[in-house]
Write a protein that holds these residues in place. Structure first.
Motif, PDB file in Angstrom:
ATOM      1  N   TYR A   6       0.818  -1.219   0.000  1.00  9.77           N
ATOM      2  CA  TYR A   6       0.000   0.000   0.000  1.00  9.77           C
ATOM      3  C   TYR A   6       0.848   1.264   0.000  1.00  9.77           C
ATOM      4  CZ  TYR A   6      -3.409   3.465   1.676  1.00  9.77           C
ATOM      5  OH  TYR A   6      -4.204   4.583   1.815  1.00  9.77           O
ATOM      6  N   ILE A  10       0.327   3.241  -3.382  1.00 10.95           N
ATOM      7  CA  ILE A  10      -0.916   4.013  -3.271  1.00 10.95           C
ATOM      8  C   ILE A  10      -1.022   5.073  -4.362  1.00 10.95           C
ATOM      9  CG2 ILE A  10       0.036   5.558  -1.481  1.00 10.95           C
ATOM     10  CD1 ILE A  10      -3.669   4.492  -1.905  1.00 10.95           C
ATOM     11  N   LEU A  14      -3.980   5.303  -7.070  1.00  9.24           N
ATOM     12  CA  LEU A  14      -4.856   6.475  -7.209  1.00  9.24           C
ATOM     13  C   LEU A  14      -4.884   6.970  -8.659  1.00  9.24           C
ATOM     14  CD1 LEU A  14      -3.939   8.356  -3.919  1.00  9.24           C
ATOM     15  CD2 LEU A  14      -6.159   7.362  -4.486  1.00  9.24           C
ATOM     16  N   GLU A  18      -8.239   6.813 -10.887  1.00  6.83           N
ATOM     17  CA  GLU A  18      -8.734   8.051 -11.507  1.00  6.83           C
ATOM     18  C   GLU A  18      -8.983   7.805 -12.993  1.00  6.83           C
ATOM     19  OE1 GLU A  18      -7.429  12.350 -10.242  1.00  6.83           O
ATOM     20  OE2 GLU A  18      -6.056  11.568 -11.774  1.00  6.83           O
ATOM     21  N   ASN A  58     -24.763  19.785  -6.412  1.00 13.13           N
ATOM     22  CA  ASN A  58     -24.533  19.024  -5.180  1.00 13.13           C
ATOM     23  C   ASN A  58     -25.529  19.352  -4.082  1.00 13.13           C
ATOM     24  OD1 ASN A  58     -22.370  17.294  -5.822  1.00 13.13           O
ATOM     25  ND2 ASN A  58     -20.987  19.047  -5.841  1.00 13.13           N
ATOM     26  N   ASP A 126     -16.649  13.511 -10.494  1.00 19.71           N
ATOM     27  CA  ASP A 126     -16.660  13.799  -9.047  1.00 19.71           C
ATOM     28  C   ASP A 126     -17.693  12.930  -8.332  1.00 19.71           C
ATOM     29  OD1 ASP A 126     -16.072  17.436  -9.011  1.00 19.71           O
ATOM     30  OD2 ASP A 126     -14.761  15.724  -9.431  1.00 19.71           O
ATOM     31  N   ARG A 127     -18.859  12.845  -8.940  1.00 17.85           N
ATOM     32  CA  ARG A 127     -19.940  12.079  -8.325  1.00 17.85           C
ATOM     33  C   ARG A 127     -19.565  10.596  -8.248  1.00 17.85           C
ATOM     34  NH1 ARG A 127     -24.185  14.187  -5.248  1.00 17.85           N
ATOM     35  NH2 ARG A 127     -25.370  12.310  -4.738  1.00 17.85           N
ATOM     36  N   GLU A 129     -16.576   9.344  -8.097  1.00 15.96           N
ATOM     37  CA  GLU A 129     -15.546   9.164  -7.067  1.00 15.96           C
ATOM     38  C   GLU A 129     -16.167   9.202  -5.675  1.00 15.96           C
ATOM     39  OE1 GLU A 129     -12.516  12.039  -7.898  1.00 15.96           O
ATOM     40  OE2 GLU A 129     -11.693  10.845  -9.564  1.00 15.96           O
ATOM     41  N   ALA A 130     -17.136  10.080  -5.484  1.00 12.92           N
ATOM     42  CA  ALA A 130     -17.829  10.152  -4.191  1.00 12.92           C
ATOM     43  C   ALA A 130     -18.536   8.832  -3.894  1.00 12.92           C
ATOM     44  CB  ALA A 130     -18.831  11.307  -4.193  1.00 12.92           C
ATOM     45  N   ILE A 133     -15.975   6.036  -2.922  1.00 13.05           N
ATOM     46  CA  ILE A 133     -15.491   6.141  -1.540  1.00 13.05           C
ATOM     47  C   ILE A 133     -16.589   5.753  -0.554  1.00 13.05           C
ATOM     48  CG2 ILE A 133     -14.800   7.816   0.229  1.00 13.05           C
ATOM     49  CD1 ILE A 133     -12.482   6.880  -1.512  1.00 13.05           C
TER      50      ILE A 133
ATOM     51  N   LYS B  51     -20.300  12.353   0.814  1.00 11.65           N
ATOM     52  CA  LYS B  51     -18.979  12.303   0.179  1.00 11.65           C
ATOM     53  C   LYS B  51     -18.861  13.352  -0.931  1.00 11.65           C
ATOM     54  CE  LYS B  51     -17.631   9.137   2.827  1.00 11.65           C
ATOM     55  NZ  LYS B  51     -17.623   9.837   4.108  1.00 11.65           N
ATOM     56  N   ALA B  52     -19.949  13.564  -1.653  1.00  9.52           N
ATOM     57  CA  ALA B  52     -19.927  14.574  -2.718  1.00  9.52           C
ATOM     58  C   ALA B  52     -19.671  15.958  -2.120  1.00  9.52           C
ATOM     59  CB  ALA B  52     -21.232  14.563  -3.502  1.00  9.52           C
ATOM     60  N   LEU B  55     -16.026  16.163  -1.064  1.00  9.38           N
ATOM     61  CA  LEU B  55     -15.141  16.370  -2.221  1.00  9.38           C
ATOM     62  C   LEU B  55     -15.228  17.813  -2.691  1.00  9.38           C
ATOM     63  CD1 LEU B  55     -13.256  15.514  -4.508  1.00  9.38           C
ATOM     64  CD2 LEU B  55     -15.207  14.480  -5.671  1.00  9.38           C
ATOM     65  N   GLN B  56     -16.431  18.319  -2.739  1.00  7.80           N
ATOM     66  CA  GLN B  56     -16.634  19.707  -3.174  1.00  7.80           C
ATOM     67  C   GLN B  56     -15.884  20.666  -2.250  1.00  7.80           C
ATOM     68  OE1 GLN B  56     -18.118  20.610  -5.878  1.00  7.80           O
ATOM     69  NE2 GLN B  56     -17.917  22.782  -5.493  1.00  7.80           N
ATOM     70  N   LYS B  59     -12.159  20.480  -2.834  1.00  7.94           N
ATOM     71  CA  LYS B  59     -11.755  21.154  -4.067  1.00  7.94           C
ATOM     72  C   LYS B  59     -11.742  22.663  -3.863  1.00  7.94           C
ATOM     73  CE  LYS B  59     -13.118  19.418  -8.105  1.00  7.94           C
ATOM     74  NZ  LYS B  59     -13.806  18.682  -9.182  1.00  7.94           N
ATOM     75  N   ASN B  65      -8.794  15.956  -6.757  1.00  8.41           N
ATOM     76  CA  ASN B  65      -9.618  14.762  -6.522  1.00  8.41           C
ATOM     77  C   ASN B  65      -8.755  13.637  -5.943  1.00  8.41           C
ATOM     78  OD1 ASN B  65     -11.226  16.387  -8.248  1.00  8.41           O
ATOM     79  ND2 ASN B  65     -12.457  14.599  -8.731  1.00  8.41           N
ATOM     80  N   ARG B  66      -7.556  13.519  -6.517  1.00  9.06           N
ATOM     81  CA  ARG B  66      -6.672  12.425  -6.103  1.00  9.06           C
ATOM     82  C   ARG B  66      -6.288  12.567  -4.641  1.00  9.06           C
ATOM     83  NH1 ARG B  66      -1.871  12.328  -9.946  1.00  9.06           N
ATOM     84  NH2 ARG B  66      -3.534  12.646 -11.436  1.00  9.06           N
ATOM     85  N   TRP B  68      -8.010  14.123  -2.343  1.00  9.46           N
ATOM     86  CA  TRP B  68      -9.190  13.829  -1.545  1.00  9.46           C
ATOM     87  C   TRP B  68      -9.371  12.334  -1.382  1.00  9.46           C
ATOM     88  CZ3 TRP B  68     -13.842  11.321  -2.873  1.00  9.46           C
ATOM     89  CH2 TRP B  68     -14.851  11.402  -1.900  1.00  9.46           C
ATOM     90  N   MET B  69      -9.238  11.595  -2.482  1.00 14.35           N
ATOM     91  CA  MET B  69      -9.406  10.136  -2.415  1.00 14.35           C
ATOM     92  C   MET B  69      -8.355   9.535  -1.482  1.00 14.35           C
ATOM     93  SD  MET B  69     -10.831   8.627  -6.004  1.00 14.35           S
ATOM     94  CE  MET B  69     -11.150   7.050  -5.298  1.00 14.35           C
ATOM     95  N   TYR B  70      -7.148  10.028  -1.556  1.00 13.09           N
ATOM     96  CA  TYR B  70      -6.066   9.529  -0.694  1.00 13.09           C
ATOM     97  C   TYR B  70      -6.424   9.756   0.772  1.00 13.09           C
ATOM     98  CZ  TYR B  70      -1.607   9.257   1.746  1.00 13.09           C
ATOM     99  OH  TYR B  70      -0.614   8.951   2.646  1.00 13.09           O
TER     100      TYR B  70
END
Lengths: 221, 103
Positions: A6, A10, A14, A18, A58, A126-127, A129-130, A133, B51-52, B55-56, B59, B65-66, B68-70
């Motif tokens: 990891y 990582i 990522l 992406e 959003n 973005d959505r 990815e949200a 997660i 989560k949205a 993220l917003q 940003k 984005n990367r 944030w994911m990390y």
């Protein structure tokens, strides 16, 4: 295993993730672009759908419509009345509902000029990815070891377009004709950008998925 | 109700009339199995919103984005062994690859 460690891998993960999410989202946009508004009947209007399309991208208020749609499809499925296949897992159903309705909102707002085409593409990624997660967070239970076999049913952000297309049609049945036209034009516009994005990154797409290249061949003939 | 459209219209009508999603769902008579399914779906829909928004906000603070994911993965796997974290990213990668193949 693809990633050995990891801490060392990582960043690669990522980057890969992406790319994968962007590609899946783009392919979804392209395939959804086949929707033809003349094939979608207009039955009646519901203001909750119009309000949803108008809300900021959003806005948390949009979740009410998503929950009601989810209830409708689950209930119809139980009664054997759903005209398309519903996935069995909650994760897939939730992704289907969220992705479908988000795409309609993004398409509508792009078409009325509230966001540009690049913002539309970013919003979808973005959505996605949200959602990814959120699904991971739900799959990793506090105090429970993370085991490969327990993650076999992990579901991430992008539902199959074959499921998505029949899902979004009913939504469009319940908006006014001008709104339907707007959404469909927006979907087609987003699909055109998706087409050019994939065309420009075709070598990358080929490397990631020869299956997708084959499926998309008709779009580039 | 005899069709999917009738079901949908009934529920959308209630939403238009000011009922909350929670009340509409309570009134929908589902089997226990489907009640549990829908509860989980709704929990996920709420999580997607959360989560949205996260993220917003990230940003707007200048994070990519990367990044944030990390940060999210670090938070989710806090206290976990390196092996568990590696299992997780491989599982995520497999799902993404499978999606690309099956799409």
């Amino acid at each position: 295993m693809k990633y050995e460690n990891y801490s060392e891998d990582i960043n690669k993960f990522l980057l890969d993730s992406e790319d994968n999410i962007k590609l899946m989202t783009t392919v979804g946009s392209l395939l959804l672009g086949d929707i033809k508004e003349e094939e979608i009947p207009h039955i009646k209007e519901f203001k909750c759908i119009k309000e949803f399309l108008e809300q900021p991208l959003n806005s948390p208020e949009g979740v009410a419509l998503k929950k009601v749609f989810a209830a409708a499809v689950v209930y119809a499925n139980e009664k054997g009345l759903l005209p398309f296949r519903l996935p069995e897992s909650a994760e897939e159903v939730a992704n289907l509902v969220d992705d479908g309705l988000t795409r309609l909102k993004v398409a509508y707002q792009q078409n009325i000029g509230r966001i540009d085409i690049y913002e539309a593409a970013d919003a979808l990624v973005d959505r996605a990815e949200a959602r990814a997660i959120a699904c991971v967070e739900m799959a990793v239970e506090v105090g429970v070891p993370i085991l490969a076999e327990k993650l076999e049913t992990l579901c991430l952000s992008n539902p199959k377009t074959a499921l998505l297309t029949p899902f979004v049609r009913p939504v469009l049945t319940y908006v006014a004709e001008p709104v339907k036209k707007c959404v469909c034009e927006g979907i087609r516009c987003v699909a055109e950008v998706a087409k050019s994005t994939i065309r420009e990154t075709i070598d990358f797409v080929k490397e990631k998925s020869p299956v997708i290249v084959k499926k998309l061949a008709s779009f580039f003939s | 109700m005899k069709t999917f459209n009738e079901i949908l219209e009934s529920l959308l009508g209630k939403l238009d009339n000011g009922n909350t999603a929670e009340n509409i769902i309570k009134e929908t008579q589902l089997s226990d199995e489907n009640k549990k399914l829908l509860e989980k779906v709704n929990k996920l829909l709420d999580a997607f919103e959360e989560k949205a928004a996260s993220l917003q906000a990230a940003k707007e603070d200048g994070d990519s984005n990367r990044k944030w994911m990390y940060k999210q993965l670090e938070r989710i796997t806090e206290g976990r062994s390196e092996e568990e974290k590696t299992i997780l990213i491989n599982a995520m990668s497999k799902v993404e690859s499978d999606n690309l193949e099956k799409h």
